[in-house]
Enzyme design. Structure first.
Site, PDB file in Angstrom:
ATOM      1  N   ASN A  31      11.223   3.226   1.889  1.00 28.19           N
ATOM      2  CA  ASN A  31      10.731   2.688   3.155  1.00 28.19           C
ATOM      3  C   ASN A  31      11.855   2.162   4.038  1.00 28.19           C
ATOM      4  O   ASN A  31      11.764   2.171   5.252  1.00 28.19           O
ATOM      5  CB  ASN A  31       9.704   1.581   2.905  1.00 28.19           C
ATOM      6  CG  ASN A  31      10.088   0.666   1.770  1.00 28.19           C
ATOM      7  OD1 ASN A  31      10.281   1.120   0.637  1.00 28.19           O
ATOM      8  ND2 ASN A  31      10.216  -0.611   2.053  1.00 28.19           N
TER       9      ASN A  31
ATOM     10  N   SER B 132      -0.952   5.325   2.038  1.00 25.05           N
ATOM     11  CA  SER B 132      -1.532   4.174   2.748  1.00 25.05           C
ATOM     12  C   SER B 132      -1.747   4.549   4.210  1.00 25.05           C
ATOM     13  O   SER B 132      -0.806   4.994   4.886  1.00 25.05           O
ATOM     14  CB  SER B 132      -0.570   2.988   2.641  1.00 25.05           C
ATOM     15  OG  SER B 132      -1.069   1.900   3.362  1.00 25.05           O
ATOM     16  N   GLY B 133      -2.985   4.361   4.699  1.00 25.97           N
ATOM     17  CA  GLY B 133      -3.347   4.832   6.034  1.00 25.97           C
ATOM     18  C   GLY B 133      -2.503   4.273   7.170  1.00 25.97           C
ATOM     19  O   GLY B 133      -2.165   4.997   8.112  1.00 25.97           O
ATOM     20  N   HIS B 134      -2.143   2.982   7.069  1.00 30.29           N
ATOM     21  CA  HIS B 134      -1.497   2.374   8.241  1.00 30.29           C
ATOM     22  C   HIS B 134      -0.085   2.895   8.490  1.00 30.29           C
ATOM     23  O   HIS B 134       0.534   2.586   9.507  1.00 30.29           O
ATOM     24  CB  HIS B 134      -1.527   0.838   8.159  1.00 30.29           C
ATOM     25  CG  HIS B 134      -0.580   0.212   7.198  1.00 30.29           C
ATOM     26  ND1 HIS B 134       0.610  -0.340   7.596  1.00 30.29           N
ATOM     27  CD2 HIS B 134      -0.647   0.019   5.855  1.00 30.29           C
ATOM     28  CE1 HIS B 134       1.233  -0.856   6.536  1.00 30.29           C
ATOM     29  NE2 HIS B 134       0.492  -0.647   5.473  1.00 30.29           N
TER      30      HIS B 134
ATOM     31  N   CYS C 103      14.380 -12.737   4.709  1.00 33.40           N
ATOM     32  CA  CYS C 103      14.766 -14.073   5.143  1.00 33.40           C
ATOM     33  C   CYS C 103      14.128 -15.093   4.211  1.00 33.40           C
ATOM     34  O   CYS C 103      12.908 -15.184   4.128  1.00 33.40           O
ATOM     35  CB  CYS C 103      14.282 -14.299   6.564  1.00 33.40           C
ATOM     36  SG  CYS C 103      15.129 -15.634   7.365  1.00 33.40           S
TER      37      CYS C 103
HETATM   38  N1  PLP Z   1       5.149   1.472  -0.998  1.00 30.98           N
HETATM   39  C1  PLP Z   1       5.977   1.681   0.037  1.00 30.98           C
HETATM   40  C2  PLP Z   1       7.115   2.637  -0.125  1.00 30.98           C
HETATM   41  C3  PLP Z   1       5.789   0.992   1.238  1.00 30.98           C
HETATM   42  O1  PLP Z   1       6.612   1.192   2.251  1.00 30.98           O
HETATM   43  C4  PLP Z   1       4.707   0.087   1.341  1.00 30.98           C
HETATM   44  C5  PLP Z   1       4.502  -0.709   2.569  1.00 30.98           C
HETATM   45  O2  PLP Z   1       5.411  -1.123   3.230  1.00 30.98           O
HETATM   46  C6  PLP Z   1       3.862  -0.067   0.237  1.00 30.98           C
HETATM   47  C7  PLP Z   1       4.102   0.641  -0.916  1.00 30.98           C
HETATM   48  C8  PLP Z   1       2.673  -0.983   0.298  1.00 30.98           C
HETATM   49  O3  PLP Z   1       1.692  -0.418   1.134  1.00 30.98           O
HETATM   50  P1  PLP Z   1       0.543  -1.350   1.779  1.00 30.98           P
HETATM   51  O4  PLP Z   1       1.181  -2.131   2.861  1.00 30.98           O
HETATM   52  O5  PLP Z   1      -0.467  -0.390   2.310  1.00 30.98           O
HETATM   53  O6  PLP Z   1       0.012  -2.191   0.698  1.00 30.98           O
END
Ligand code: PLP
Length: 389
Positions: A147, A195-197, A322
Site C-alpha cells: 500500500n 476492499s471496496g473503498h 506519527c
Molecule cells: N491491506 C492493505 C494492503 C491495505 O492497504 C489496507 C488498507 O489500507 C488493508 C489491508 C485494510 O483494508 P480496510 O481499510 O478495508 O480494512
C-alpha cells in the site's frame, strides 16, 4: 482540491452511488425474507456476487462479503489456523499490512511467525520462501502489492511454490485490486482479500475469495448468511456498491485502465524529475502498481511537505507514522534497508482513474514549489523546517 492519496481510500464513483441509492431508500427489505421486497434485496446481493466473481475470475460460491479488507485478512488467517491444529506456523513478509501482521501476532505464543525479508527493491526472495516452508506451516500470506510503495510481489510463483508443498496460501490484494488484473485462476491461491473503498466503492465493504475446497472457519456465527461463512444481516447497499465498483473496474482494466493510470503517474514523475534535483524513487520502478509513485526528496522533511501541499489543496501521504508528536520512519522503508533520513523524506503519490492530466500538472507544480520553499528555508542543523500545522 486535488486528491492523490488513492491508496488510502478513493472517492465513491457516481455510478456506484446511483446503484446503491435505492437500497438506502425504498429497497430496504431483509434479504432473508420471503416477500418481494426482501427477494429484491436478495437478488441484488446475488447480482453483486456475480460481479465480484467475474472481477476475480472466480465462482460465485467462492466470494464471501465482509466488512472490510482487515476482516478479509483476519478471516483467512483464522481459517488456515483452524484447519489443522498440528500446523502452528505462519510465513508472511516484513512489509505486510498490519491487518495481517498484527492479527497473526495476536495469536502468539500459540503460533510461530516467520517474516520473509525484502531486498532494496522491496521484493521477497522465492528461494528463501521455499526454504522456510515446513511440515507444520499452516499458511503462507504475502501481499500482492504494498500500500505504501506500490511494489508488487511475485504472487503467482510464491503461490505455486507454496501449493507444491501442500500448504495454504493467502494474498492481501487490497491495494492491487482495481489497478491491475487479478485472476484467481492464474495462480493457485486459497484466499484473496479485497476492499471496496480502494476502488471507488464505499468504505465498510470487503470480500474474501475462498477457493472451493479450501478450508473456512466463520468468525461470525448466527443467521447463516453468506452460506454460513459470515452471519449477520447483509449490508445490501454496500454490497451492491462493491459489485458495481468491481464491474466498473473490470471495464476500465479491459480498456487499458492499467496503462492509463501508468501514463498519469509517469507524467507526474516526469514533471517533478525535470524540474527538481535530489529526487529518488523508493524501491524498484519495474514491479510496482501503475498508480503509485513513492519518492524521497533530499533535504526535505515529508511532514513539512505535507503541510505545505495541504495548504495548497493537494492531498498526498507520507509513509511515516506519527506517535506522541514524533514522526517515526516507515517500517516498510526500514524493511527495505533505507535510512531514517530517507524514510522521513518520502511521500506517496497515488492516482486513480478519476484524476485528470490537468490535475496531475497542477499537483506537480504544487509539489515542486513546496519542495523549493522547504529547501530554501532549511535550517543549518539539517532538521525539519516545521511549519505550523
Ligand atoms: N491491506 C492493505 C494492503 C491495505 O492497504 C489496507 C488498507 O489500507 C488493508 C489491508 C485494510 O483494508 P480496510 O481499510 O478495508 O480494512
Amino acid at each position: 482540491m486535488i486528491y492523490l492519496d488513492n491508496n488510502a481510500t478513493t472517492k465513491v464513483h457516481p455510478e456506484v452511488f446511483l446503484a446503491m441509492e435505492p437500497y438506502l431508500r425504498d429497497e430496504y427489505g431483509n434479504p432473508s425474507t420471503g416477500y418481494d421486497l426482501g427477494k429484491r434485496s436478495n437478488d441484488a446481493i446475488k447480482n453483486a456476487r456475480t460481479q465480484v466473481a467475474e472481477f476475480l475470475n472466480a465462482k460465485e460460491e467462492e466470494i464471501v462479503f465482509t466488512s472490510c479488507g482487515t476482516e478479509s485478512d483476519n478471516a483467512a488467517i483464522y481459517s488456515a489456523l483452524n484447519a489443522d491444529p498440528k500446523k502452528r506456523h505462519i510465513i508472511t513478509t516484513s512489509v505486510e499490512h498490519s491487518a495481517v501482521i498484527l492479527f497473526a501476532k495476536s495469536m502468539m505464543p500459540n503460533i510461530e511467525i516467520t517474516e520473509l525479508s525484502v531486498n532494496g527493491d522491496g521484493v521477497i526472495d522465492l528461494n528463501e520462501l521455499e526454504g522456510l516452508i515446513r511440515e507444520d506451516t499452516a499458511l503462507v500470506t504475502i501481499m500482492w502489492a504494498n500500500n505504501e510503495t506500490g511494489i508488487c510481489q511475485p504472487i503467482q510463483e510464491a503461490a505455486k511454490i507454496t501449493k507444491e508443498r501442500n500448504t495454504l496460501f493467502h494474498t492481501d490484494a487490497v491495494n492491487a485490486a482495481g489497478k491491475i488484473n487479478i485472476d484467481s485462476n492464474e495462480c493457485p491461491i486459497d484466499f484473496l482479500s479485497i476492499s471496496g473503498h480502494k476502488f471507488h466503492a464505499p468504505k465498510g465493504i470487503g470480500a474474501l475469495f475462498v477457493r472451493s475446497g479450501s478450508p473456512f472457519s466463520p468468525f461470525l456465527i448466527g443467521g447463516g448468511q453468506e452460506n454460513g461463512k459470515r452471519a449477520g444481516t447483509e449490508a445490501v447497499a454496500q454490497i451492491v456498491g462493491m459489485g458495481k465498483a468491481t464491474a466498473l473496474a473490470k471495464k476500465r482494466l479491459l480498456s487499458n485502465g492499467t496503462e492509463k493510470l501508468a501514463g498519469l503517474r509517469d507524467r507526474l514523475e516526469k514533471n517533478i524529475f525535470e524540474k527538481i534535483e535530489g529526487v529518488h524513487h523508493n524501491g524498484c520502478t519495474k514491479r510496482r502498481l501503475p498508480n503509485t509513485s513513492h519518492l524521497s526528496f533530499e533535504n526535505v522533511d515529508a511532514g513539512d511537505l505535507l503541510i505545505l501541499t495541504n495548504e495548497k489543496g493537494l492531498c498526498i501521504a507520507s509513509g511515516s507514522a506519527c506517535s506522541t508528536g514524533k514522526r517515526e520512519p516507515s517500517r516498510i522503508m526500514k524493511a527495505m534497508g533505507y535510512s531514517n533520513e530517507r524514510a522521513l523524506s518520502s511521500v506517496r503519490l497515488s492516482i486513480s482513474s478519476m484524476n485528470t492530466e490537468k490535475e496531475i500538472d497542477k499537483a506537480s507544480e504544487i509539489i515542486i514549489s513546496s519542495v523549493e520553499k522547504i529547501r530554501s528555508l532549511k535550517p543549518k542543523d539539517g532538521g525539519p523546517v516545521i511549519f505550523a500545522s
